[in-house]
Design an enzyme around this catalytic site. Structure first.
Site, PDB file in Angstrom:
ATOM      1  N   HIS A 361      63.597  55.085  59.409  1.00  0.00           N
ATOM      2  CA  HIS A 361      63.885  55.579  58.266  1.00  0.00           C
ATOM      3  C   HIS A 361      62.898  55.438  57.045  1.00  0.00           C
ATOM      4  CE1 HIS A 361      68.104  56.597  59.571  1.00  0.00           C
ATOM      5  NE2 HIS A 361      67.963  55.719  60.207  1.00  0.00           N
ATOM      6  N   LYS A 541      70.839  59.472  43.168  1.00  0.00           N
ATOM      7  CA  LYS A 541      70.375  58.611  44.416  1.00  0.00           C
ATOM      8  C   LYS A 541      69.948  57.466  43.932  1.00  0.00           C
ATOM      9  CE  LYS A 541      67.083  61.938  44.549  1.00  0.00           C
ATOM     10  NZ  LYS A 541      67.048  62.473  45.944  1.00  0.00           N
ATOM     11  N   ARG A 542      69.517  56.319  44.807  1.00  0.00           N
ATOM     12  CA  ARG A 542      69.218  55.065  44.321  1.00  0.00           C
ATOM     13  C   ARG A 542      68.214  55.004  43.539  1.00  0.00           C
ATOM     14  NH1 ARG A 542      72.111  50.699  46.824  1.00  0.00           N
ATOM     15  NH2 ARG A 542      70.610  49.615  45.774  1.00  0.00           N
ATOM     16  N   LYS A 547      61.008  57.115  44.049  1.00  0.00           N
ATOM     17  CA  LYS A 547      62.087  58.204  43.872  1.00  0.00           C
ATOM     18  C   LYS A 547      61.820  58.993  42.214  1.00  0.00           C
ATOM     19  CE  LYS A 547      65.563  56.802  47.025  1.00  0.00           C
ATOM     20  NZ  LYS A 547      66.031  57.789  47.956  1.00  0.00           N
ATOM     21  N   THR A 649      68.844  63.566  51.949  1.00  0.00           N
ATOM     22  CA  THR A 649      69.954  64.256  52.555  1.00  0.00           C
ATOM     23  C   THR A 649      70.766  64.722  51.347  1.00  0.00           C
ATOM     24  OG1 THR A 649      71.066  61.852  52.881  1.00  0.00           O
ATOM     25  CG2 THR A 649      70.446  63.053  54.928  1.00  0.00           C
ATOM     26  N   LYS A 653      72.737  68.417  50.743  1.00  0.00           N
ATOM     27  CA  LYS A 653      74.099  68.569  50.166  1.00  0.00           C
ATOM     28  C   LYS A 653      73.896  69.652  48.882  1.00  0.00           C
ATOM     29  CE  LYS A 653      75.141  64.275  51.793  1.00  0.00           C
ATOM     30  NZ  LYS A 653      74.570  62.706  51.370  1.00  0.00           N
TER      31      LYS A 653
HETATM   32  O1  73E Z   1      64.595  59.286  52.850  1.00  0.00           O
HETATM   33  C1  73E Z   1      65.893  58.441  53.197  1.00  0.00           C
HETATM   34  C2  73E Z   1      66.691  58.990  54.361  1.00  0.00           C
HETATM   35  O2  73E Z   1      67.219  60.367  54.143  1.00  0.00           O
HETATM   36  C3  73E Z   1      65.554  56.877  53.597  1.00  0.00           C
HETATM   37  O3  73E Z   1      64.841  56.474  52.345  1.00  0.00           O
HETATM   38  C4  73E Z   1      66.843  56.280  53.734  1.00  0.00           C
HETATM   39  O4  73E Z   1      67.372  56.865  55.050  1.00  0.00           O
HETATM   40  C5  73E Z   1      67.844  58.288  54.787  1.00  0.00           C
HETATM   41  C6  73E Z   1      68.491  58.740  56.044  1.00  0.00           C
HETATM   42  O5  73E Z   1      67.482  58.943  57.083  1.00  0.00           O
HETATM   43  C7  73E Z   1      66.572  54.612  54.011  1.00  0.00           C
HETATM   44  N1  73E Z   1      67.249  53.773  53.804  1.00  0.00           N
HETATM   45  C8  73E Z   1      66.719  52.615  54.199  1.00  0.00           C
HETATM   46  N2  73E Z   1      65.561  53.096  54.881  1.00  0.00           N
HETATM   47  N3  73E Z   1      65.441  54.520  54.617  1.00  0.00           N
HETATM   48  C9  73E Z   1      67.226  51.136  54.243  1.00  0.00           C
HETATM   49  C10 73E Z   1      66.316  50.136  54.409  1.00  0.00           C
HETATM   50  C11 73E Z   1      66.888  48.914  54.405  1.00  0.00           C
HETATM   51  C12 73E Z   1      68.251  48.574  53.882  1.00  0.00           C
HETATM   52  C13 73E Z   1      68.858  49.737  53.621  1.00  0.00           C
HETATM   53  C14 73E Z   1      68.445  50.795  53.548  1.00  0.00           C
END
Ligand code: 73E
Length: 804
Positions: A361, A541-542, A547, A649, A653
């Site tokens: 991710h 978003k976070r 970001k 995502t 939405k």
């Molecule tokens: O871009 C997003 C993505 O849409 C990405 O930053 C997020 O995952 C979403 C779903 O695919 C994400 N979260 C984490 N890594 N990528 C993450 C890593 C460590 C702890 C918690 C979350």
């Protein structure tokens, strides 16, 4: 496929009288309350149980059918499931909204208040956790035999408040009231060991853990659309093997007597609040192993209940690892196959690899999990030995072993372990998957070119359109029927209507309704007034440097300067709305929050900004708040530094709800742009390749600032304390960082951002043109349904069938 008649049988539509009786029954016999003494929560629990009863039959039916047909089962392992509220979701799913509204009203209970009385299940941080929740919904809706496995945290993501503009955190407590959707499964429990020693006798290894906790399962049924299929989400809670030590109790040491339970329960106590940052804490590693080991034990037990040859596991099951958090699954499955089922190492590894799949991710170095080998060896000695063996085995099988070692510099690289132990590895957008192949997994990809595939993320149209946007839902149903709910491509039927004045007016009216609903909510919750005719410009978003909430608030400050200099210009009235939490330890992100609130306070109190510019930042953004904000958005801010947002995502939405996107060519923005058409999205900024090239050539933010007087001016103002007169030096470091380092290239992209925002102002004045683009966004976003994503995983990765 189930016949329609059968589906009807599974969820017999209850008549209003039966539903009413069921609610009365649960109030009286499950909660033990008389209507005259019942609180709002008592009523909510009674309604929830009455609704839950209706999904039990399809749940049993699905389980039975998957078992008798011996269907391939998919197991989705995720540290996070960001579910949100469940009651309204279930009611709308089963089509009971009108009935319940009137029944509940007749009890003299406020229906809307009853729905919002439910706390959010916030067992996740952001996109990764919400994706898991959307996937659960889609796997049930397309009729795929699936189980979600995760952790039943006692405390989900913290509650955020602002104290004088600074983020403050408070523990979240969703389980304080009974959680009516889950069933405890005391019989589904597994001992999970930690530490201790391994003794080896020839080929046989025996691990004797130093401590053991019990993983106890809690099941929540996850009904698909209209309850026609229902899977299970099983979350593990840690319990002590023994509750209590009698010996210290008898001595009168009551604290020591309770020690075993305190120790064990720590493991599932709280969700780590970091998004896209790896936490190298021992407790985190224990959480990861705890839920992964419990899930695998459960999976193998279920398989062996009706099969006898573990070598056939890959034909019967597919396991998906949601990021590397459950990547210990590879050595754990190898361990089970070797130490418990007598398989030799090579066979065990091949069986495990045949079952496992890994979703990456993020490519950001700070997010890639690495565990010190001494920590891993101490907490999981048997696994550490197996990881070394897997590493050697893999190295021997390839040409350039040195470039692809799992063990590197005294650390275990979990991404490499997950890659090497998986049949397929996927990224979450087209760009992200390409970057995976070119950067972090370059060498591994060259060695295993068939392994990496793409599955662009999606979002469930049930929660993110049908449920959260009743105004647009009825317009869509009136216009094109209801089939879009399970076949989002049907939204294309709206395409010709983008040029239909009457339809556009109705579409705009739905947006207006949603904006008024949000304005009402913010009036009540924050006491602020929003003009619903202004542009709602939303970034939710976070909070993270990549970001670039910072760029958005700098734009607001620059706009403030420009409007004051030229108040008579035809500015588009804008309300910039922010929502999001910062990880409690992320100093820069918390400072960005304070800056948004400081700049916001200055702008909001300037009478010259009335009707022109306003900043709004409601605290504690969560799934429920997203459901209010997303349908009300005109403009969606997706402005990450190109190459850094794996997918996003929220972007999907917002667009499907008719917001226009202002965004960089990052993550899924690229595919959204291709879908909606370049006339209906506002793209700006450096591309991922340009970002990389600029960095390689030695990026100099100062030259960009010098060339952009608007940016230079606001940085001066911020640095001199114009927005923080109580503490003029508050932002010195932040500004210095922007001027001298600016890793996320705010300065490089600012001019381009300013220009596109000016174009957005112009576009806003062309109301017909704007609404036309909004309709086209909704009409062309069908592909971003998580149903499509899940069908993609089922076809390309899991090799599993779907009933619908
Ligand atoms: O871009 C997003 C993505 O849409 C990405 O930053 C997020 O995952 C979403 C779903 O695919 C994400 N979260 C984490 N890594 N990528 C993450 C890593 C460590 C702890 C918690 C979350």
């Amino acid at each position: 496929m189930l016949s329609e008649a059968k589906i009807q049988d599974l969820v017999p539509e209850p008549d209003a009288a039966a539903l009413r009786r069921s609610i009365e029954y649960h109030l009286k016999y499950t909660t033990g309350k008389d209507p005259s003494a019942a609180t709002l929560t008592d009523w909510r629990l009674a309604v929830s149980r009455a609704v839950r009863d209706l999904v039990i039959a399809p749940w049993f039916e699905t389980t039975q059918r998957v078992y008798t047909e011996d269907q391939k089962r998919v197991y989705y392992l995720s540290m996070e499931f960001l579910i949100g509220r469940l009651l309204e979701d279930a009611i709308l799913n089963l089509g009971l909204d009108d009935k319940l509204r009137s029944i509940v009203g007749n009890f003299d209970v406020d229906y809307a208040a009853l729905l919002t009385d439910e706390p959010d299940a916030a067992l996740g941080n952001g996109g990764l956790g919400r994706l898991a929740a959307c996937f659960m919904d889609s796997m049930s809706t397309v009729g795929l035999a699936a189980y979600g496995y995760g952790i039943r945290y006692n405390h989900g993501l913290f509650r955020q408040s602002f104290e004088n503009g600074w983020q403050a955190e408070e523990a979240e407590d969703w389980l304080r009231q009974t959680h009516p959707w889950e069933f405890e499964r005391p019989e589904a429990h597994y001992p999970i060991g930690f530490g201790g020693a391994v003794s080896v006798d020839g080929a046989k290894a025996t691990w004797t853990p130093a401590e053991t906790v019990l993983a106890v399962g809690y099941d929540t049924p996850v009904p698909g659309w209209r309850g026609r299929w229902s899977n299970t989400l099983r979350l593990w809670s840690a319990k002590p093997e023994r509750e209590f030590d009698l010996e210290p109790f008898n001595r009168g040491d009551y604290m020591a007597a309770a020690a075993p339970s305190v120790l064990a329960e720590t493991i599932s106590r709280v969700l780590y609040p970091d998004d896209t940052t790896a936490q190298g804490k021992e407790l985190r590693l224990k959480q990861e192993y705890f839920f992964t080991a419990a899930s695998l034990a459960d999976i193998v037990r279920r398989f062996l209940a009706h099969h006898d040859d573990v070598a056939k596991l890959p034909q019967s099951i597919a396991i998906q690892l949601n990021d590397t958090h459950p990547a210990i699954a590879c050595p754990e499955l190898v361990r089970l196959l070797m130490d418990h089922h007598g398989q030799p190492f090579e066979t065990a590894f091949e069986i495990a690899r045949g079952c496992l799949h890994y979703t990456n991710h993020t490519l950001m170095p700070e997010a890639l999990e690495r565990w010190p080998t001494d920590l891993m060896g101490r907490v999981l000695p048997r696994h550490m030995a197996l990881i070394e063996r897997i590493d050697d085995h893999h190295a021997k099988s390839v040409k350039r072993p040195e470039s692809v070692k799992i063990l590197d510099g005294g650390e275990v690289r979990m991404g490499d372990l997950a890659f090497i132990g998986a049949r397929r590895v996927n990224g979450v957008s087209a760009l992200h998957t390409e970057l995976m192949k070119q950067t972090v997994f370059k060498d591994l990809h060259e060695l295993h070119p068939e392994r990496v595939v793409n599955q662009t993320n999606g979002v469930t149209p049930r929660r993110w359109l049908y449920n959260c946007n009743p105004a647009l839902r009825s317009l869509l149903n009136d216009t094109i029927g209801e089939t879009w709910v399970t076949d989002l491509d049907r939204l294309e039927a709206l395409l010709p209507l983008a040029d239909d004045t009457a339809f556009r007016a109705r579409f705009a009216a739905a947006k207006d309704t949603n904006k008024r609903r949000l304005a009402d909510h913010l009036k009540h919750s924050m006491g602020i007034t929003l003009d619903p005719t202004a542009m709602f410009d939303i970034q939710i978003k976070r909070i993270h440097e990549y970001k670039r909430q910072l760029m958005n608030i700098l734009h607001a400050a620059a706009l403030w300067n420009a409007i004051r200099q030229n108040p008579e210009k035809n500015w588009a009235p804008r309300i910039k709305i922010f929502g999001g939490k910062a990880a409690p330890g992320y100093v820069m992100a918390k400072l960005a929050i304070k800056l948004i609130n400081d700049i916001g306070a200055t702008i909001n109190k300037d009478p010259a900004m009335a009707g022109r510019l306003q900043i709004v930042y409601p605290p504690n953004y969560n799934v429920s708040m997203a459901e209010l904000l997303i349908p009300a958005a005109d403009l969606s801010e997706q402005i990450s530094t190109a190459g850094m947002e794996a997918s996003g995502t929220g972007n999907m939405k917002l667009s499907v709800n008719g917001a226009l996107t202002v965004g960089t060519l990052d993550g899924a923005n690229i595919e959204i742009g291709e879908a909606v058409g370049s006339d209906n999205i506002f793209i700006f900024g450096l591309t991922a390749a340009e970002v990389a090239a600029t960095r390689a050539a030695g990026y100099d933010p100062a030259s960009h600032i010098a060339a952009e007087p608007r940016l230079a001016e606001i940085l001066e103002q911020i640095a001199s304390g114009a927005f923080s007169p109580d503490d003029p030096g508050r932002y010195t470091d932040l500004v210095t960082n922007l001027r001298e380092h600016d890793w996320f290239m705010v300065a490089a992209d600012f001019s381009s951002y300013w220009d596109i925002q000016s174009k957005i102002d112009e576009a806003w004045h062309d109301r017909d043109g704007w609404h036309r683009s909004a309709v086209l966004n909704t009409a062309r976003m069908g592909w971003f349904s998580s149903d499509r994503t899940i069908r993609g995983y089922a076809r390309d990765i899991w090799n599993a069938g779907t009933a619908y």
